[in-house]
Design a protein around this motif. Structure first.
Motif, short mmCIF file in Angstrom:
data_model
loop_
_atom_site.label_atom_id
_atom_site.label_comp_id
_atom_site.label_asym_id
_atom_site.label_seq_id
_atom_site.Cartn_x
_atom_site.Cartn_y
_atom_site.Cartn_z
N PRO A 184 0.83 -1.21 0.00
CA PRO A 184 0.00 0.00 0.00
C PRO A 184 0.86 1.26 0.00
CG PRO A 184 -0.67 -1.50 1.76
CD PRO A 184 0.60 -2.04 1.17
N GLY A 185 0.31 2.32 -0.56
CA GLY A 185 1.02 3.59 -0.61
C GLY A 185 1.84 3.70 -1.88
N GLU A 186 1.91 4.90 -2.43
CA GLU A 186 2.60 5.10 -3.70
C GLU A 186 4.12 5.09 -3.58
OE1 GLU A 186 1.12 8.46 -5.82
OE2 GLU A 186 -0.96 7.88 -5.46
N TYR A 187 4.64 5.33 -2.41
CA TYR A 187 6.08 5.48 -2.22
C TYR A 187 6.80 4.14 -2.12
CZ TYR A 187 10.49 6.78 -0.04
OH TYR A 187 11.81 6.93 0.25
N TYR A 188 6.13 3.12 -1.60
CA TYR A 188 6.79 1.88 -1.23
C TYR A 188 6.82 0.87 -2.37
CZ TYR A 188 6.04 3.93 3.32
OH TYR A 188 6.04 4.78 4.37
N GLY A 189 7.86 0.02 -2.38
CA GLY A 189 8.03 -0.96 -3.46
C GLY A 189 8.07 -2.39 -2.97
N GLY A 190 7.51 -2.67 -1.79
CA GLY A 190 7.51 -4.04 -1.28
C GLY A 190 6.62 -4.97 -2.08
N TRP A 191 6.97 -6.23 -2.07
CA TRP A 191 6.24 -7.26 -2.81
C TRP A 191 5.50 -8.13 -1.80
CZ3 TRP A 191 9.12 -9.79 -7.46
CH2 TRP A 191 9.62 -8.79 -8.30
N ILE A 192 4.17 -8.14 -1.87
CA ILE A 192 3.35 -8.93 -0.95
C ILE A 192 3.00 -10.26 -1.61
CG2 ILE A 192 1.19 -9.05 0.33
CD1 ILE A 192 1.22 -5.96 0.40
N THR A 193 3.32 -11.34 -0.89
CA THR A 193 2.93 -12.69 -1.28
C THR A 193 2.20 -13.32 -0.10
OG1 THR A 193 5.04 -13.58 -0.50
CG2 THR A 193 4.91 -12.96 -2.84
N THR A 194 1.60 -14.48 -0.32
CA THR A 194 0.82 -15.13 0.74
C THR A 194 1.69 -15.58 1.92
OG1 THR A 194 0.95 -17.22 -0.48
CG2 THR A 194 -1.04 -15.88 -0.78
N GLU A 195 2.99 -15.62 1.75
CA GLU A 195 3.87 -16.03 2.85
C GLU A 195 4.16 -14.89 3.83
OE1 GLU A 195 7.51 -17.29 1.00
OE2 GLU A 195 8.06 -15.25 0.50
N ILE A 196 3.69 -13.69 3.50
CA ILE A 196 3.99 -12.50 4.30
C ILE A 196 2.70 -11.99 4.95
CG2 ILE A 196 4.94 -10.16 4.23
CD1 ILE A 196 6.91 -12.37 3.33
N VAL A 197 2.77 -11.69 6.26
CA VAL A 197 1.61 -11.08 6.93
C VAL A 197 2.01 -9.73 7.49
CG1 VAL A 197 0.51 -13.29 7.44
CG2 VAL A 197 2.03 -12.27 9.15
N GLY A 198 1.04 -8.84 7.60
CA GLY A 198 1.25 -7.47 8.06
C GLY A 198 0.46 -7.16 9.31
N PRO A 199 -0.17 -6.04 9.32
CA PRO A 199 -0.35 -5.07 8.25
C PRO A 199 0.98 -4.41 7.88
CG PRO A 199 -1.17 -4.15 10.28
CD PRO A 199 -0.77 -5.56 10.57
N PHE A 200 1.00 -3.78 6.70
CA PHE A 200 2.22 -3.26 6.13
C PHE A 200 2.31 -1.75 6.24
CE2 PHE A 200 0.68 -6.93 3.69
CZ PHE A 200 1.66 -7.85 4.04
N LYS A 201 3.54 -1.26 6.38
CA LYS A 201 3.77 0.19 6.31
C LYS A 201 3.15 0.69 5.01
CE LYS A 201 7.64 2.61 7.59
NZ LYS A 201 9.07 2.91 7.56
N GLY A 202 2.44 1.82 5.08
CA GLY A 202 1.71 2.34 3.93
C GLY A 202 0.22 2.09 4.04
N ASP A 203 -0.17 1.09 4.85
CA ASP A 203 -1.58 0.81 5.10
C ASP A 203 -2.12 1.89 6.04
OD1 ASP A 203 -3.89 -0.21 6.62
OD2 ASP A 203 -3.49 -2.12 5.63
N PRO A 204 -3.29 2.45 5.76
CA PRO A 204 -3.80 3.54 6.62
C PRO A 204 -4.01 3.11 8.08
CG PRO A 204 -5.33 3.07 4.80
CD PRO A 204 -4.14 2.17 4.64
#
Length: 162
Positions: free
Chosen positions: A136-156
């Motif tokens: 999430p977010g326009e600045y970040y370039g992380g790749w989300i796959t099913t092996e990764i859980v968050g929530p992630f930086k960039g998520d509101p």
């Protein structure tokens, strides 16, 4: 320590809240591909993931596994406190500012010098057989796959101060 709002990883999963700060580089031998429509921009089994607290992994691909004819360097760049000065690339005939690299990173990240990372927002990126979802977010370039859980930086729902 994982914050209380972080998802609990299941078997075979990783929590981004268990990743370190400063980040670390980890080799990844799975097949990684990047496409712009039908055009293959990159394919490798020699990628590296950069793992940093709160963000999904960023995949870096060695330059010899990237079709650099598709890349056109943009004006400007950005600065990372861990890696140094980045340059950005447009995809010729495709998305703008779709990739970046650190031509001369700080010593701790010298292994990534010239390696290319791609934003999965407008590109078709795969790790193994799985299509990557963008962070999430326009600045970040992380790749989300099913092996990764968050929530992630960039998520509101993630506090800005993490």
């Amino acid at each position: 320590m994982r914050p209380p709002f972080a998802a609990e990883p299941g078997p075979g999963q990783e929590s981004v809240w268990d990743y370190p700060r400063p980040p670390r580089i980890e080799p990844d031998a799975r097949r990684v591909t990047v496409r712009a429509g039908e055009a293959l921009l990159a394919a490798t089994e020699s990628a590296c993931r950069v793992l940093e607290t709160a963000g999904p992994p960023t995949f870096y691909i060695p330059p010899e596994d990237v079709v650099t004819d598709f890349l056109q360097q943009r004006e400007g760049g950005s600065h990372c406190e861990w890696k140094g000065e980045a340059v950005f690339y447009d995809i010729v005939g495709g998305p703008k500012q779709a990739a970046w690299a650190y031509p001369d990173p700080y010593a701790e990240f010298a292994a990534l010098a010239g390696w290319i990372a791609f934003y999965p927002t407008e590109l078709i990126c795969h790790v193994g057989e799985e299509r990557v979802q963008p962070q999430p977010g326009e600045y970040y370039g992380g790749w989300i796959t099913t092996e990764i859980v968050g929530p992630f930086k960039g998520d509101p729902n993630v506090p800005d101060d993490v």
